[in-house]
Design a protein around this motif. Structure first.
Motif, PDB file in Angstrom:
ATOM      1  N   ALA A  42       0.844  -1.201   0.000  1.00  0.00           N
ATOM      2  CA  ALA A  42       0.000   0.000   0.000  1.00  0.00           C
ATOM      3  C   ALA A  42       0.879   1.250   0.000  1.00  0.00           C
ATOM      4  O   ALA A  42       0.558   2.239  -0.657  1.00  0.00           O
ATOM      5  N   CYS A  43       1.975   1.200   0.714  1.00  0.00           N
ATOM      6  CA  CYS A  43       2.899   2.344   0.783  1.00  0.00           C
ATOM      7  C   CYS A  43       3.586   2.547  -0.562  1.00  0.00           C
ATOM      8  O   CYS A  43       3.940   3.678  -0.919  1.00  0.00           O
ATOM      9  N   CYS A  46       2.893   5.282  -3.334  1.00  0.00           N
ATOM     10  CA  CYS A  46       3.496   6.619  -3.289  1.00  0.00           C
ATOM     11  C   CYS A  46       5.008   6.562  -3.081  1.00  0.00           C
ATOM     12  O   CYS A  46       5.745   7.354  -3.659  1.00  0.00           O
ATOM     13  N   HIS A  47       5.459   5.629  -2.225  1.00  0.00           N
ATOM     14  CA  HIS A  47       6.879   5.614  -1.855  1.00  0.00           C
ATOM     15  C   HIS A  47       7.717   4.731  -2.762  1.00  0.00           C
ATOM     16  O   HIS A  47       8.918   4.599  -2.539  1.00  0.00           O
ATOM     17  N   LEU A  60      11.699   5.323   1.719  1.00  0.00           N
ATOM     18  CA  LEU A  60      11.566   4.676   3.025  1.00  0.00           C
ATOM     19  C   LEU A  60      12.704   3.687   3.280  1.00  0.00           C
ATOM     20  O   LEU A  60      12.906   3.253   4.396  1.00  0.00           O
ATOM     21  N   LEU A  63      15.548   4.904   5.856  1.00  0.00           N
ATOM     22  CA  LEU A  63      15.241   5.257   7.247  1.00  0.00           C
ATOM     23  C   LEU A  63      15.651   4.126   8.181  1.00  0.00           C
ATOM     24  O   LEU A  63      15.410   2.961   7.890  1.00  0.00           O
ATOM     25  N   PHE A  68      11.973   5.543  11.448  1.00  0.00           N
ATOM     26  CA  PHE A  68      10.730   5.139  10.795  1.00  0.00           C
ATOM     27  C   PHE A  68       9.589   5.151  11.818  1.00  0.00           C
ATOM     28  O   PHE A  68       8.541   5.765  11.616  1.00  0.00           O
ATOM     29  N   MET A  72       6.290   7.708  12.107  1.00  0.00           N
ATOM     30  CA  MET A  72       4.902   7.237  12.102  1.00  0.00           C
ATOM     31  C   MET A  72       4.174   7.731  13.351  1.00  0.00           C
ATOM     32  O   MET A  72       3.021   8.154  13.291  1.00  0.00           O
ATOM     33  N   PHE A  75       3.436  11.438  13.053  1.00  0.00           N
ATOM     34  CA  PHE A  75       2.294  11.688  12.148  1.00  0.00           C
ATOM     35  C   PHE A  75       0.988  11.366  12.859  1.00  0.00           C
ATOM     36  O   PHE A  75       0.000  12.083  12.732  1.00  0.00           O
ATOM     37  N   ARG A  80       3.965  15.979  13.928  1.00  0.00           N
ATOM     38  CA  ARG A  80       4.522  16.314  12.622  1.00  0.00           C
ATOM     39  C   ARG A  80       3.359  16.456  11.628  1.00  0.00           C
ATOM     40  O   ARG A  80       2.556  15.534  11.493  1.00  0.00           O
ATOM     41  N   GLY A  82       1.946  16.548   8.022  1.00  0.00           N
ATOM     42  CA  GLY A  82       2.228  16.189   6.641  1.00  0.00           C
ATOM     43  C   GLY A  82       1.017  16.514   5.789  1.00  0.00           C
ATOM     44  O   GLY A  82       0.090  17.183   6.262  1.00  0.00           O
ATOM     45  N   THR A  83       1.059  16.046   4.548  1.00  0.00           N
ATOM     46  CA  THR A  83      -0.106  16.242   3.686  1.00  0.00           C
ATOM     47  C   THR A  83      -1.041  15.044   3.820  1.00  0.00           C
ATOM     48  O   THR A  83      -2.213  15.203   4.157  1.00  0.00           O
ATOM     49  N   VAL A  84      -0.491  13.854   3.576  1.00  0.00           N
ATOM     50  CA  VAL A  84      -1.329  12.649   3.615  1.00  0.00           C
ATOM     51  C   VAL A  84      -0.965  11.709   4.760  1.00  0.00           C
ATOM     52  O   VAL A  84      -1.784  10.899   5.184  1.00  0.00           O
ATOM     53  N   MET A  85       0.270  11.832   5.263  1.00  0.00           N
ATOM     54  CA  MET A  85       0.742  10.821   6.205  1.00  0.00           C
ATOM     55  C   MET A  85       0.025  10.854   7.557  1.00  0.00           C
ATOM     56  O   MET A  85      -0.021   9.841   8.251  1.00  0.00           O
ATOM     57  N   ILE A  88      -2.820   8.538   6.937  1.00  0.00           N
ATOM     58  CA  ILE A  88      -2.364   7.166   6.720  1.00  0.00           C
ATOM     59  C   ILE A  88      -1.861   6.556   8.032  1.00  0.00           C
ATOM     60  O   ILE A  88      -2.241   5.437   8.386  1.00  0.00           O
TER      61      ILE A  88
END
Ligand code: HEC
Length: 110
Positions: A42-43, A46-47, A60, A63, A68, A72, A75, A80, A82-85, A88
Protein backbone atom coordinates in the motif's frame (compact mmCIF):
# COMPACT_ATOMS: atom_id res chain seq x y z
CA UNK A 1 2.14 -41.53 -28.13
CA UNK A 2 -0.72 -39.10 -27.45
CA UNK A 3 -0.85 -37.41 -24.06
CA UNK A 4 -3.85 -38.29 -21.91
CA UNK A 5 -5.29 -34.78 -22.18
CA UNK A 6 -8.27 -35.22 -19.89
CA UNK A 7 -6.21 -36.72 -17.09
CA UNK A 8 -3.68 -33.90 -17.41
CA UNK A 9 -6.33 -31.22 -16.99
CA UNK A 10 -7.93 -33.02 -14.09
CA UNK A 11 -4.65 -32.88 -12.25
CA UNK A 12 -4.33 -29.14 -12.90
CA UNK A 13 -7.84 -28.62 -11.60
CA UNK A 14 -6.99 -30.58 -8.48
CA UNK A 15 -3.89 -28.47 -7.85
CA UNK A 16 -5.95 -25.31 -8.33
CA UNK A 17 -8.66 -26.46 -5.92
CA UNK A 18 -6.10 -27.54 -3.33
CA UNK A 19 -4.52 -24.10 -3.59
CA UNK A 20 -7.86 -22.38 -3.11
CA UNK A 21 -8.52 -24.44 0.00
CA UNK A 22 -5.12 -23.80 1.53
CA UNK A 23 -4.83 -20.07 0.73
CA UNK A 24 -7.48 -18.75 3.16
CA UNK A 25 -6.05 -20.89 5.95
CA UNK A 26 -2.62 -19.33 5.39
CA UNK A 27 -4.05 -15.84 5.21
CA UNK A 28 -5.92 -16.09 8.50
CA UNK A 29 -2.80 -17.35 10.27
CA UNK A 30 -0.72 -14.57 8.68
CA UNK A 31 2.41 -13.96 10.69
CA UNK A 32 3.63 -10.40 11.28
CA UNK A 33 6.14 -10.35 8.38
CA UNK A 34 3.43 -10.92 5.81
CA UNK A 35 1.28 -8.26 7.42
CA UNK A 36 4.25 -5.91 6.95
CA UNK A 37 4.61 -6.93 3.31
CA UNK A 38 0.92 -6.28 2.72
CA UNK A 39 1.17 -2.79 4.17
CA UNK A 40 4.38 -2.11 2.24
CA UNK A 41 2.45 -2.73 -0.98
CA UNK A 42 0.00 0.00 0.00
CA UNK A 43 2.90 2.34 0.78
CA UNK A 44 4.52 1.49 -2.57
CA UNK A 45 1.82 3.40 -4.42
CA UNK A 46 3.50 6.62 -3.29
CA UNK A 47 6.88 5.61 -1.85
CA UNK A 48 7.86 3.25 -4.67
CA UNK A 49 8.45 -0.52 -4.61
CA UNK A 50 10.08 -1.44 -1.26
CA UNK A 51 10.13 2.26 -0.42
CA UNK A 52 12.76 3.08 -3.04
CA UNK A 53 11.12 6.30 -4.08
CA UNK A 54 12.33 7.87 -7.32
CA UNK A 55 10.32 11.04 -7.05
CA UNK A 56 9.43 13.85 -4.67
CA UNK A 57 7.97 11.57 -2.00
CA UNK A 58 10.64 10.57 0.54
CA UNK A 59 12.23 7.14 0.21
CA UNK A 60 11.57 4.68 3.03
CA UNK A 61 14.45 2.30 2.38
CA UNK A 62 17.02 4.68 3.91
CA UNK A 63 15.24 5.26 7.25
CA UNK A 64 16.51 3.46 10.35
CA UNK A 65 13.83 1.47 12.19
CA UNK A 66 14.02 4.07 15.00
CA UNK A 67 13.45 7.02 12.65
CA UNK A 68 10.73 5.14 10.80
CA UNK A 69 8.86 4.36 14.01
CA UNK A 70 9.34 7.92 15.31
CA UNK A 71 8.03 9.42 12.05
CA UNK A 72 4.90 7.24 12.10
CA UNK A 73 4.30 8.13 15.74
CA UNK A 74 4.77 11.85 15.05
CA UNK A 75 2.29 11.69 12.15
CA UNK A 76 -0.24 9.89 14.31
CA UNK A 77 -0.06 12.40 17.12
CA UNK A 78 0.02 15.34 14.61
CA UNK A 79 3.28 16.43 16.21
CA UNK A 80 4.52 16.31 12.62
CA UNK A 81 2.22 17.86 10.03
CA UNK A 82 2.23 16.19 6.64
CA UNK A 83 -0.11 16.24 3.69
CA UNK A 84 -1.33 12.65 3.62
CA UNK A 85 0.74 10.82 6.21
CA UNK A 86 -1.29 12.01 9.19
CA UNK A 87 -4.34 10.22 7.79
CA UNK A 88 -2.36 7.17 6.72
CA UNK A 89 -0.45 6.77 10.00
CA UNK A 90 -3.71 6.95 11.96
CA UNK A 91 -5.02 4.04 9.91
CA UNK A 92 -2.26 1.76 11.17
CA UNK A 93 -2.37 0.08 14.57
CA UNK A 94 0.78 -0.22 16.71
CA UNK A 95 1.09 -3.79 15.47
CA UNK A 96 0.81 -2.63 11.86
CA UNK A 97 3.54 -0.03 12.38
CA UNK A 98 5.85 -2.62 13.96
CA UNK A 99 5.14 -5.02 11.10
CA UNK A 100 5.89 -2.42 8.46
CA UNK A 101 9.05 -1.23 10.28
CA UNK A 102 10.24 -4.83 10.50
CA UNK A 103 9.48 -5.34 6.82
CA UNK A 104 11.54 -2.33 5.72
CA UNK A 105 14.38 -3.30 8.09
CA UNK A 106 14.54 -6.65 6.28
CA UNK A 107 14.44 -4.94 2.88
CA UNK A 108 17.44 -2.83 3.90
CA UNK A 109 19.34 -5.88 5.15
CA UNK A 110 19.08 -7.56 1.74
C1 HEC B 1 -0.84 8.85 -0.92
C2 HEC B 1 0.62 8.73 -0.95
C3 HEC B 1 1.28 8.04 0.25
C4 HEC B 1 1.04 6.78 0.72
C5 HEC B 1 0.04 5.74 0.24
C6 HEC B 1 1.99 6.59 1.82
N1 HEC B 1 2.77 7.69 1.99
FE1 HEC B 1 4.20 7.98 3.41
N2 HEC B 1 4.54 9.84 2.74
C7 HEC B 1 3.84 10.47 1.71
C8 HEC B 1 4.22 11.87 1.65
C9 HEC B 1 3.69 12.88 0.66
C10 HEC B 1 5.17 12.07 2.68
C11 HEC B 1 5.79 13.39 3.13
C12 HEC B 1 5.01 13.86 4.38
C13 HEC B 1 3.58 14.28 4.03
O1 HEC B 1 3.41 15.14 3.19
O2 HEC B 1 2.61 13.71 4.61
C14 HEC B 1 5.37 10.77 3.33
C15 HEC B 1 6.25 10.55 4.38
C16 HEC B 1 6.42 9.34 5.02
C17 HEC B 1 7.39 9.08 6.07
C18 HEC B 1 8.43 10.04 6.60
C19 HEC B 1 9.69 9.89 5.75
C20 HEC B 1 10.82 10.75 6.22
O3 HEC B 1 11.89 10.70 5.57
O4 HEC B 1 10.69 11.46 7.21
C21 HEC B 1 7.22 7.80 6.47
C22 HEC B 1 7.98 7.04 7.54
C23 HEC B 1 6.15 7.25 5.66
N3 HEC B 1 5.69 8.21 4.78
C24 HEC B 1 5.68 5.97 5.78
C25 HEC B 1 4.63 5.43 5.03
C26 HEC B 1 4.12 4.12 5.21
C27 HEC B 1 4.63 3.11 6.22
C28 HEC B 1 3.11 3.96 4.31
C29 HEC B 1 2.22 2.74 4.10
C30 HEC B 1 1.52 2.29 5.27
C31 HEC B 1 2.99 5.20 3.57
N4 HEC B 1 3.93 6.07 4.03
C32 HEC B 1 2.07 5.43 2.57
C33 HEC B 1 2.93 9.87 0.88
C34 HEC B 1 2.37 8.61 1.05
Amino acid sequence: MKRPLVLHHTRQLFVLLAGLLVAPALASAAPIPSRGATWAQACAACHGPDGQSQGAIPALDSLSPEDFRAAMQAFRTEERQGTVMNYIAKGLSETDVEAVVAYFARVQAR
